[in-house]
Design a protein around this motif. Structure first.
Motif, PDB file in Angstrom:
ATOM      1  N   PRO A 157       0.857  -1.186   0.000  1.00 46.81           N
ATOM      2  CA  PRO A 157       0.000   0.000   0.000  1.00 46.81           C
ATOM      3  C   PRO A 157       0.893   1.236   0.000  1.00 46.81           C
ATOM      4  O   PRO A 157       1.835   1.331   0.791  1.00 46.81           O
ATOM      5  CB  PRO A 157      -0.774  -0.110   1.321  1.00 46.81           C
ATOM      6  N   THR A 158       0.610   2.146  -0.908  1.00 47.03           N
ATOM      7  CA  THR A 158       1.479   3.316  -1.085  1.00 47.03           C
ATOM      8  C   THR A 158       0.649   4.595  -1.044  1.00 47.03           C
ATOM      9  O   THR A 158      -0.418   4.665  -1.663  1.00 47.03           O
ATOM     10  CB  THR A 158       2.210   3.207  -2.449  1.00 47.03           C
ATOM     11  N   ALA A 159       1.138   5.560  -0.313  1.00 47.70           N
ATOM     12  CA  ALA A 159       0.400   6.825  -0.197  1.00 47.70           C
ATOM     13  C   ALA A 159       1.342   7.997  -0.434  1.00 47.70           C
ATOM     14  O   ALA A 159       2.524   7.932  -0.110  1.00 47.70           O
ATOM     15  CB  ALA A 159      -0.231   6.948   1.184  1.00 47.70           C
ATOM     16  N   ILE A 160       0.802   9.040  -1.015  1.00 52.28           N
ATOM     17  CA  ILE A 160       1.560  10.284  -1.174  1.00 52.28           C
ATOM     18  C   ILE A 160       0.932  11.321  -0.256  1.00 52.28           C
ATOM     19  O   ILE A 160      -0.278  11.557  -0.305  1.00 52.28           O
ATOM     20  CB  ILE A 160       1.557  10.753  -2.636  1.00 52.28           C
ATOM     21  N   ILE A 161       1.760  11.894   0.593  1.00 50.78           N
ATOM     22  CA  ILE A 161       1.284  12.867   1.581  1.00 50.78           C
ATOM     23  C   ILE A 161       1.939  14.200   1.242  1.00 50.78           C
ATOM     24  O   ILE A 161       3.161  14.319   1.331  1.00 50.78           O
ATOM     25  CB  ILE A 161       1.712  12.480   3.020  1.00 50.78           C
ATOM     26  N   SER A 162       1.148  15.156   0.856  1.00 51.96           N
ATOM     27  CA  SER A 162       1.736  16.411   0.362  1.00 51.96           C
ATOM     28  C   SER A 162       1.101  17.632   1.005  1.00 51.96           C
ATOM     29  O   SER A 162      -0.013  17.574   1.526  1.00 51.96           O
ATOM     30  CB  SER A 162       1.526  16.470  -1.160  1.00 51.96           C
ATOM     31  N   GLY A 163       1.844  18.732   0.914  1.00 49.55           N
ATOM     32  CA  GLY A 163       1.289  20.010   1.361  1.00 49.55           C
ATOM     33  C   GLY A 163       0.382  20.624   0.304  1.00 49.55           C
ATOM     34  O   GLY A 163      -0.397  21.525   0.566  1.00 49.55           O
ATOM     35  N   ARG A 164       0.457  20.105  -0.896  1.00 48.48           N
ATOM     36  CA  ARG A 164      -0.342  20.639  -2.009  1.00 48.48           C
ATOM     37  C   ARG A 164      -1.801  20.219  -1.896  1.00 48.48           C
ATOM     38  O   ARG A 164      -2.150  19.342  -1.110  1.00 48.48           O
ATOM     39  CB  ARG A 164       0.183  20.046  -3.318  1.00 48.48           C
ATOM     40  N   SER A 165      -2.624  20.798  -2.775  1.00 49.95           N
ATOM     41  CA  SER A 165      -4.009  20.337  -2.822  1.00 49.95           C
ATOM     42  C   SER A 165      -3.989  18.923  -3.394  1.00 49.95           C
ATOM     43  O   SER A 165      -3.191  18.601  -4.296  1.00 49.95           O
ATOM     44  CB  SER A 165      -4.862  21.267  -3.681  1.00 49.95           C
ATOM     45  N   ARG A 166      -4.859  18.093  -2.865  1.00 53.19           N
ATOM     46  CA  ARG A 166      -4.864  16.685  -3.286  1.00 53.19           C
ATOM     47  C   ARG A 166      -5.143  16.574  -4.776  1.00 53.19           C
ATOM     48  O   ARG A 166      -4.485  15.811  -5.488  1.00 53.19           O
ATOM     49  CB  ARG A 166      -5.908  15.906  -2.470  1.00 53.19           C
ATOM     50  N   ASP A 167      -6.100  17.366  -5.270  1.00 45.41           N
ATOM     51  CA  ASP A 167      -6.438  17.290  -6.697  1.00 45.41           C
ATOM     52  C   ASP A 167      -5.227  17.589  -7.579  1.00 45.41           C
ATOM     53  O   ASP A 167      -5.007  16.950  -8.610  1.00 45.41           O
ATOM     54  CB  ASP A 167      -7.559  18.276  -7.038  1.00 45.41           C
ATOM     55  N   LYS A 168      -4.452  18.589  -7.163  1.00 42.47           N
ATOM     56  CA  LYS A 168      -3.288  18.958  -7.982  1.00 42.47           C
ATOM     57  C   LYS A 168      -2.288  17.807  -8.031  1.00 42.47           C
ATOM     58  O   LYS A 168      -1.769  17.451  -9.092  1.00 42.47           O
ATOM     59  CB  LYS A 168      -2.628  20.213  -7.405  1.00 42.47           C
ATOM     60  N   VAL A 169      -2.041  17.205  -6.876  1.00 45.16           N
ATOM     61  CA  VAL A 169      -1.070  16.101  -6.836  1.00 45.16           C
ATOM     62  C   VAL A 169      -1.569  14.932  -7.688  1.00 45.16           C
ATOM     63  O   VAL A 169      -0.835  14.382  -8.513  1.00 45.16           O
ATOM     64  CB  VAL A 169      -0.828  15.632  -5.375  1.00 45.16           C
ATOM     65  N   VAL A 170      -2.851  14.603  -7.505  1.00 41.55           N
ATOM     66  CA  VAL A 170      -3.377  13.428  -8.211  1.00 41.55           C
ATOM     67  C   VAL A 170      -3.473  13.689  -9.709  1.00 41.55           C
ATOM     68  O   VAL A 170      -2.970  12.911 -10.521  1.00 41.55           O
ATOM     69  CB  VAL A 170      -4.775  13.040  -7.670  1.00 41.55           C
ATOM     70  N   TYR A 171      -4.137  14.793 -10.064  1.00 40.96           N
ATOM     71  CA  TYR A 171      -4.490  14.975 -11.477  1.00 40.96           C
ATOM     72  C   TYR A 171      -3.435  15.708 -12.298  1.00 40.96           C
ATOM     73  O   TYR A 171      -3.306  15.487 -13.491  1.00 40.96           O
ATOM     74  CB  TYR A 171      -5.839  15.692 -11.595  1.00 40.96           C
ATOM     75  N   GLU A 172      -2.666  16.606 -11.672  1.00 40.12           N
ATOM     76  CA  GLU A 172      -1.694  17.365 -12.481  1.00 40.12           C
ATOM     77  C   GLU A 172      -0.301  16.752 -12.433  1.00 40.12           C
ATOM     78  O   GLU A 172       0.494  16.951 -13.329  1.00 40.12           O
ATOM     79  CB  GLU A 172      -1.632  18.825 -12.005  1.00 40.12           C
ATOM     80  N   PHE A 173       0.003  16.050 -11.359  1.00 38.79           N
ATOM     81  CA  PHE A 173       1.380  15.582 -11.225  1.00 38.79           C
ATOM     82  C   PHE A 173       1.548  14.059 -11.262  1.00 38.79           C
ATOM     83  O   PHE A 173       2.357  13.536 -12.003  1.00 38.79           O
ATOM     84  CB  PHE A 173       2.013  16.125  -9.933  1.00 38.79           C
ATOM     85  N   VAL A 174       0.822  13.345 -10.447  1.00 35.70           N
ATOM     86  CA  VAL A 174       1.100  11.915 -10.298  1.00 35.70           C
ATOM     87  C   VAL A 174       0.252  11.072 -11.260  1.00 35.70           C
ATOM     88  O   VAL A 174       0.790  10.287 -12.036  1.00 35.70           O
ATOM     89  CB  VAL A 174       0.887  11.454  -8.832  1.00 35.70           C
ATOM     90  N   GLY A 175      -1.045  11.242 -11.184  1.00 32.46           N
ATOM     91  CA  GLY A 175      -1.921  10.568 -12.138  1.00 32.46           C
ATOM     92  C   GLY A 175      -1.974   9.060 -12.009  1.00 32.46           C
ATOM     93  O   GLY A 175      -2.370   8.383 -12.957  1.00 32.46           O
ATOM     94  N   LEU A 176      -1.553   8.523 -10.892  1.00 34.13           N
ATOM     95  CA  LEU A 176      -1.590   7.065 -10.737  1.00 34.13           C
ATOM     96  C   LEU A 176      -2.811   6.649  -9.927  1.00 34.13           C
ATOM     97  O   LEU A 176      -3.133   7.276  -8.912  1.00 34.13           O
ATOM     98  CB  LEU A 176      -0.331   6.575 -10.009  1.00 34.13           C
ATOM     99  N   THR A 177      -3.457   5.592 -10.381  1.00 38.72           N
ATOM    100  CA  THR A 177      -4.537   5.030  -9.572  1.00 38.72           C
ATOM    101  C   THR A 177      -3.891   4.039  -8.602  1.00 38.72           C
ATOM    102  O   THR A 177      -2.673   3.844  -8.626  1.00 38.72           O
ATOM    103  CB  THR A 177      -5.560   4.314 -10.470  1.00 38.72           C
ATOM    104  N   ASP A 178      -4.677   3.443  -7.767  1.00 41.23           N
ATOM    105  CA  ASP A 178      -4.181   2.440  -6.805  1.00 41.23           C
ATOM    106  C   ASP A 178      -3.237   3.009  -5.763  1.00 41.23           C
ATOM    107  O   ASP A 178      -2.481   2.266  -5.128  1.00 41.23           O
ATOM    108  CB  ASP A 178      -3.489   1.262  -7.516  1.00 41.23           C
ATOM    109  N   LEU A 179      -3.231   4.311  -5.608  1.00 40.53           N
ATOM    110  CA  LEU A 179      -2.448   4.917  -4.533  1.00 40.53           C
ATOM    111  C   LEU A 179      -3.423   5.591  -3.583  1.00 40.53           C
ATOM    112  O   LEU A 179      -4.565   5.866  -3.950  1.00 40.53           O
ATOM    113  CB  LEU A 179      -1.516   6.005  -5.104  1.00 40.53           C
ATOM    114  N   TYR A 180      -2.980   5.879  -2.389  1.00 47.08           N
ATOM    115  CA  TYR A 180      -3.759   6.722  -1.491  1.00 47.08           C
ATOM    116  C   TYR A 180      -3.089   8.084  -1.469  1.00 47.08           C
ATOM    117  O   TYR A 180      -1.867   8.189  -1.633  1.00 47.08           O
ATOM    118  CB  TYR A 180      -3.816   6.108  -0.087  1.00 47.08           C
TER     119      TYR A 180
END
Ligand SMILES: O=P(O)(O)OC[C@H]1O[C@H](O[C@H]2O[C@H](CO)[C@@H](O)[C@H](O)[C@H]2O)[C@H](O)[C@@H](O)[C@@H]1O
Length: 315
Positions: A157-180
């Motif tokens: 199980p892998t999670a990214i914990i950031s100071g950024r907005s979650r949407d920005k991290v998910v949709y603009e930068f990482v774009g991976l499913t199966d992560l938290y």
């Protein structure tokens, strides 16, 4: 996201001292209970008392010192005319590395220790998965890094914990499913569906459209959204004439970047931020890498987000 339920978010205060990087505001200004609010005792926050009840000047309150030392020291090559400064940098770098050694130098020890245990991986984004760059909108991760994260997430199980907005991290930068993901310094968590407990009454069951699966959203600072938007607009307005300053809306917190501001204008940046947030006793300031971060006064941070996710994973 389809929100299926909603709960009241917590915000409470307690008059005990905390770290000096936090703002000195009078605790009586912070006690706030919206009608019908149900608070979790785990989200009580201790805030500092100050006799004056207002912020000191940005110099006296140590903002500037913190701004100057807000990044871990980087190892630099020795410069021609700057031997002494370079030697200082080397010492600072070595001292820092003793305190925060690279996990890669202890890889065998870590794998040995992990044998027979369940593993979960928690990653920061900026400066970890992506290089630190001048323009925060361009902090992209490399294709290799994305592939590595995708691969590891198949095993743990892998999670990214950031100071950024979650949407920005998910949709603009990482774009991976199966992560938290946890954005806004852990104040916006998208984790696995789990049994709700009394401790975390703010969980919202939701459907993640990208992943097409049920997730749990935990947003302990949701009541701050209008306040954060207001502060974001004020900060944009009050810093717009400072060349290089950039204000970023991270949903439940706001970042004021000064990486591209001439150092002689850092006091102005600090003063403008100070002038805006002095009107918001329920917000506090923390220091990041060449960034001032304005966030709600709640007892929640990335560490708590990690614990929350571990519990959600049944660990
Ligand atoms: O908790 P993090 O994910 O590390 O977020 C902290 C801040 O990260 C970003 O700013 C940092 O990276 C930028 C891009 O490399 C850099 O330009 C900036 O100077 C760094 O502070 C993000 O933009 C901020 O909003 C976060 O607060």
């Amino acid at each position: 996201m389809d929100l299926k339920s909603n709960h009241t978010a917590p915000i409470l205060a307690d008059p005990a001292p905390i770290s000096k990087s936090r703002l000195g505001v009078h605790s009586s200004l912070l006690a706030y209970s919206p009608p019908g609010a149900v608070f979790s005792p785990n989200l009580f926050l201790t805030v500092p008392r100050k006799k004056t009840g207002i912020l000191d000047d940005v110099r006296a309150s140590g903002w500037l010192d913190a701004m100057k030392s807000s990044s871990p020291p980087h190892k630099k090559t020795r410069e021609f005319n700057n031997e002494l400064a370079s030697a200082d940098t080397d010492v600072a770098y070595r001292t820092w590395m003793v305190k925060y050694p690279s996990a890669l130098t202890s890889f065998e020890q870590i794998t040995n220790f992990a044998k027979g245990k369940r593993m979960a991986l928690f990653l920061d984004y900026d400066g970890t998965l992506s290089p630190i760059v001048d323009n925060p909108d361009c902090a992209f991760m490399s294709t290799d890094m994305r592939a590595a994260v995708e691969k590891v997430a198949k095993y743990f199980p892998t999670a990214i914990i950031s100071g950024r907005s979650r949407d920005k991290v998910v949709y603009e930068f990482v774009g991976l499913t199966d992560l938290y993901y946890a954005g806004s310094h852990g104040m916006d968590i998208m984790g696995p569906v789990r049994q709700f407990s009394d401790d975390h009454a703010n969980c919202i069951r939701s459907t993640d459209k990208q992943q097409g699966k049920e997730v749990n959203l935990f947003q302990p600072a949701s009541e701050f959204l209008p306040m954060i938007d207001e502060v974001f607009n004020s900060l944009v307005n009050s810093t717009k004439e400072i060349k290089g300053a950039k204000v970023e809306n991270n949903k439940f917190c706001v970042s004021v970047h000064y990486r591209n501001v001439d150092e002689k204008n850092w006091t102005t940046v600090a003063q403008r931020v100070h002038d805006v947030i002095r009107n918001y006793p329920r917000l506090r300031l923390t220091h990041g890498r060449k960034v001032l971060e304005v966030r709600p006064v709640i007892n929640w941070d990335k560490g708590k987000a990690v614990t929350f996710l571990l519990e959600s994973l049944g660990a």
